[in-house]
Design a protein around this motif. Structure first.
Motif, PDB file in Angstrom:
ATOM      1  N   ASN A 184       0.818  -1.226   0.000  1.00  0.00           N
ATOM      2  CA  ASN A 184       0.000   0.000   0.000  1.00  0.00           C
ATOM      3  C   ASN A 184       0.848   1.270   0.000  1.00  0.00           C
ATOM      4  O   ASN A 184       0.382   2.334   0.423  1.00  0.00           O
ATOM      5  CB  ASN A 184      -0.959   0.015   1.190  1.00  0.00           C
ATOM      6  N   GLY A 185       2.079   1.166  -0.485  1.00  0.00           N
ATOM      7  CA  GLY A 185       2.926   2.341  -0.563  1.00  0.00           C
ATOM      8  C   GLY A 185       2.502   3.271  -1.681  1.00  0.00           C
ATOM      9  O   GLY A 185       1.739   2.910  -2.573  1.00  0.00           O
ATOM     10  N   SER A 186       3.006   4.492  -1.641  1.00  0.00           N
ATOM     11  CA  SER A 186       2.689   5.561  -2.582  1.00  0.00           C
ATOM     12  C   SER A 186       1.208   5.923  -2.474  1.00  0.00           C
ATOM     13  O   SER A 186       0.545   5.573  -1.483  1.00  0.00           O
ATOM     14  CB  SER A 186       3.077   5.181  -4.014  1.00  0.00           C
ATOM     15  N   ILE A 187       0.662   6.628  -3.447  1.00  0.00           N
ATOM     16  CA  ILE A 187      -0.737   7.044  -3.403  1.00  0.00           C
ATOM     17  C   ILE A 187      -1.354   6.826  -4.775  1.00  0.00           C
ATOM     18  O   ILE A 187      -0.670   6.766  -5.786  1.00  0.00           O
ATOM     19  CB  ILE A 187      -0.896   8.526  -3.008  1.00  0.00           C
ATOM     20  N   GLY A 188      -2.671   6.734  -4.791  1.00  0.00           N
ATOM     21  CA  GLY A 188      -3.400   6.649  -6.051  1.00  0.00           C
ATOM     22  C   GLY A 188      -3.729   5.220  -6.442  1.00  0.00           C
ATOM     23  O   GLY A 188      -2.976   4.291  -6.152  1.00  0.00           O
ATOM     24  N   THR A 189      -4.881   5.063  -7.085  1.00  0.00           N
ATOM     25  CA  THR A 189      -5.313   3.774  -7.599  1.00  0.00           C
ATOM     26  C   THR A 189      -5.803   3.946  -9.028  1.00  0.00           C
ATOM     27  O   THR A 189      -6.281   5.020  -9.408  1.00  0.00           O
ATOM     28  CB  THR A 189      -6.446   3.187  -6.743  1.00  0.00           C
ATOM     29  N   TRP A 190      -5.668   2.874  -9.803  1.00  0.00           N
ATOM     30  CA  TRP A 190      -6.161   2.920 -11.178  1.00  0.00           C
ATOM     31  C   TRP A 190      -7.627   2.531 -11.193  1.00  0.00           C
ATOM     32  O   TRP A 190      -8.031   1.523 -10.599  1.00  0.00           O
ATOM     33  CB  TRP A 190      -5.382   1.974 -12.078  1.00  0.00           C
ATOM     34  N   ASN A 191      -8.443   3.339 -11.848  1.00  0.00           N
ATOM     35  CA  ASN A 191      -9.851   3.034 -12.074  1.00  0.00           C
ATOM     36  C   ASN A 191     -10.179   3.377 -13.511  1.00  0.00           C
ATOM     37  O   ASN A 191      -9.637   4.334 -14.071  1.00  0.00           O
ATOM     38  CB  ASN A 191     -10.745   3.850 -11.136  1.00  0.00           C
ATOM     39  N   ASP A 192     -11.063   2.611 -14.115  1.00  0.00           N
ATOM     40  CA  ASP A 192     -11.447   2.853 -15.499  1.00  0.00           C
ATOM     41  C   ASP A 192     -12.362   4.073 -15.569  1.00  0.00           C
ATOM     42  O   ASP A 192     -13.480   4.063 -15.036  1.00  0.00           O
ATOM     43  CB  ASP A 192     -12.144   1.622 -16.072  1.00  0.00           C
ATOM     44  N   ALA A 193     -11.884   5.135 -16.209  1.00  0.00           N
ATOM     45  CA  ALA A 193     -12.611   6.404 -16.224  1.00  0.00           C
ATOM     46  C   ALA A 193     -13.973   6.263 -16.897  1.00  0.00           C
ATOM     47  O   ALA A 193     -14.982   6.783 -16.390  1.00  0.00           O
ATOM     48  CB  ALA A 193     -11.771   7.470 -16.928  1.00  0.00           C
ATOM     49  N   ALA A 194     -14.022   5.585 -18.041  1.00  0.00           N
ATOM     50  CA  ALA A 194     -15.291   5.456 -18.757  1.00  0.00           C
ATOM     51  C   ALA A 194     -16.297   4.642 -17.949  1.00  0.00           C
ATOM     52  O   ALA A 194     -17.486   4.981 -17.888  1.00  0.00           O
ATOM     53  CB  ALA A 194     -15.044   4.819 -20.116  1.00  0.00           C
ATOM     54  N   ASP A 195     -15.828   3.582 -17.307  1.00  0.00           N
ATOM     55  CA  ASP A 195     -16.734   2.767 -16.484  1.00  0.00           C
ATOM     56  C   ASP A 195     -17.308   3.590 -15.339  1.00  0.00           C
ATOM     57  O   ASP A 195     -18.509   3.501 -15.028  1.00  0.00           O
ATOM     58  CB  ASP A 195     -15.988   1.560 -15.920  1.00  0.00           C
ATOM     59  N   MET A 196     -16.459   4.399 -14.678  1.00  0.00           N
ATOM     60  CA  MET A 196     -16.950   5.202 -13.561  1.00  0.00           C
ATOM     61  C   MET A 196     -17.990   6.220 -14.023  1.00  0.00           C
ATOM     62  O   MET A 196     -18.986   6.454 -13.330  1.00  0.00           O
ATOM     63  CB  MET A 196     -15.788   5.895 -12.856  1.00  0.00           C
ATOM     64  N   LEU A 197     -17.760   6.822 -15.176  1.00  0.00           N
ATOM     65  CA  LEU A 197     -18.734   7.776 -15.697  1.00  0.00           C
ATOM     66  C   LEU A 197     -20.078   7.100 -15.961  1.00  0.00           C
ATOM     67  O   LEU A 197     -21.138   7.605 -15.548  1.00  0.00           O
ATOM     68  CB  LEU A 197     -18.204   8.422 -16.976  1.00  0.00           C
ATOM     69  N   GLU A 198     -20.052   5.973 -16.630  1.00  0.00           N
ATOM     70  CA  GLU A 198     -21.297   5.270 -16.932  1.00  0.00           C
ATOM     71  C   GLU A 198     -21.987   4.792 -15.667  1.00  0.00           C
ATOM     72  O   GLU A 198     -23.207   4.898 -15.537  1.00  0.00           O
ATOM     73  CB  GLU A 198     -21.022   4.078 -17.856  1.00  0.00           C
ATOM     74  N   ASP A 199     -21.220   4.275 -14.721  1.00  0.00           N
ATOM     75  CA  ASP A 199     -21.814   3.779 -13.479  1.00  0.00           C
ATOM     76  C   ASP A 199     -22.512   4.897 -12.708  1.00  0.00           C
ATOM     77  O   ASP A 199     -23.490   4.655 -11.996  1.00  0.00           O
ATOM     78  CB  ASP A 199     -20.746   3.135 -12.594  1.00  0.00           C
ATOM     79  N   ALA A 200     -22.007   6.122 -12.840  1.00  0.00           N
ATOM     80  CA  ALA A 200     -22.614   7.268 -12.143  1.00  0.00           C
ATOM     81  C   ALA A 200     -23.840   7.802 -12.863  1.00  0.00           C
ATOM     82  O   ALA A 200     -24.581   8.619 -12.294  1.00  0.00           O
ATOM     83  CB  ALA A 200     -21.585   8.380 -11.982  1.00  0.00           C
ATOM     84  N   GLY A 201     -24.058   7.371 -14.120  1.00  0.00           N
ATOM     85  CA  GLY A 201     -25.225   7.815 -14.868  1.00  0.00           C
ATOM     86  C   GLY A 201     -24.933   8.743 -16.023  1.00  0.00           C
ATOM     87  O   GLY A 201     -25.851   9.215 -16.699  1.00  0.00           O
ATOM     88  N   PHE A 202     -23.669   9.034 -16.290  1.00  0.00           N
ATOM     89  CA  PHE A 202     -23.320   9.933 -17.379  1.00  0.00           C
ATOM     90  C   PHE A 202     -23.543   9.273 -18.732  1.00  0.00           C
ATOM     91  O   PHE A 202     -23.421   8.041 -18.878  1.00  0.00           O
ATOM     92  CB  PHE A 202     -21.865  10.380 -17.261  1.00  0.00           C
TER      93      PHE A 202
END
Length: 265
Positions: A171-189
């Motif tokens: 768990n060193g450093s910061i930040g995680t990879w997430n699929d930007a397009a998937d997150m947008l669609e999941d939120a309703g965009f």
């Protein structure tokens, strides 16, 4: 955003983007992809020192800027008095629903404890028809400009970080990879779009590159290395060889539109 992350940026706020204008340059390029017209009500989510706020104000936008680091907020408010500036968690905005035409975020969503919550909050505060744009990658990308020549400074720098990732603690450093397009669609965009922002940042020498690395998110990676490996990492960065000392970067900017409410029969 967890305490360790915002405290890191709070500690770095005085030096952030001072060695070279890396984030300011990216902010201008990102804002050009969004291209908001004058009068746009724009929320800068995780504003830092104003990389997006500055070009949005220059375009005549009405800007609200929030950041979780009080040091960033103090400097942001002093530099941009025409913006409405608040200390606030991007995952739990104390802002009204349906308030903004555009929400924009540069190099922030991947730092959140719950990136999906940040995207959902952007959706909530947008007016129907408004657009959320943020930096992030997706497996749906159709490809764009690349900087891939082996003698590029950015390629050499990436290789160095990749090599030393093996020495980070769990768990060193910061930040995680997430699929930007998937997150947008999941939120309703809807109406998802991928654009690209490009910068070319000259450095005087490797020592300037090292000093810059200590003034932003790279600092978490460096601090989390064991002492001996950190010293080795420092020496290896100072010894980097490239065709020139220009850091060329290309970053995807994904965006989506908040649809109008469904009509009830």
């Amino acid at each position: 955003m967890n305490g360790s992350t915002w405290k890191l940026f709070d500690r770095l706020s005085a030096d952030y983007d001072e060695v070279v204008p890396f984030f300011a340059s990216f902010g201008a390029a990102i804002m050009a992809t969004i291209d908001p017209p004058p009068g746009t009500r724009l929320l800068d989510l995780g504003a830092g020192r104003g990389a997006l706020t500055a070009p949005a104000l220059a375009r005549g936008c009405h800007v609200t800027a929030i950041d979780a680091a009080p040091g960033m907020v103090r400097r942001l408010a002093a530099t941009y008095p025409d913006a409405e500036v608040h200390t606030m968690d991007a995952q739990a905005l104390t802002l009204a629903d349906n308030s903004f035409d555009v929400v924009a975020s540069a190099f922030v969503i991947h730092l959140l404890d719950d990136p999906a919550a940040g995207v959902a909050e952007a959706y909530r505060v947008l007016k129907p028809g408004g657009r959320f744009a943020f930096t992030g990658a997706s497996e749906r990308s159709k490809g764009g400009p690349t900087v891939s020549a082996p003698d590029e400074l950015g390629v050499r720098l990436n290789e160095l970080f990749a090599e030393f990732t093996a020495y980070l603690p769990p768990n060193g450093s910061i930040g995680t990879w997430n699929d930007a397009a998937d997150m947008l669609e999941d939120a309703g965009f809807v109406d998802l779009r991928e654009d690209f922002a490009e910068v070319a940042i000259p450095f005087d020498d490797a020592e300037a590159l090292w000093r810059w690395s200590l003034t932003h998110g790279y600092r978490a990676f460096i601090d989390d290395l064991p002492d001996a490996r950190r010293a080795e990492f420092h020496d290896r960065m100072l010894a980097l060889q490239a065709k020139d000392f220009v850091l060329r970067r290309v970053n995807p900017v994904w965006s989506g539109r908040k649809p109008p409410p469904r009509k009830t029969v």
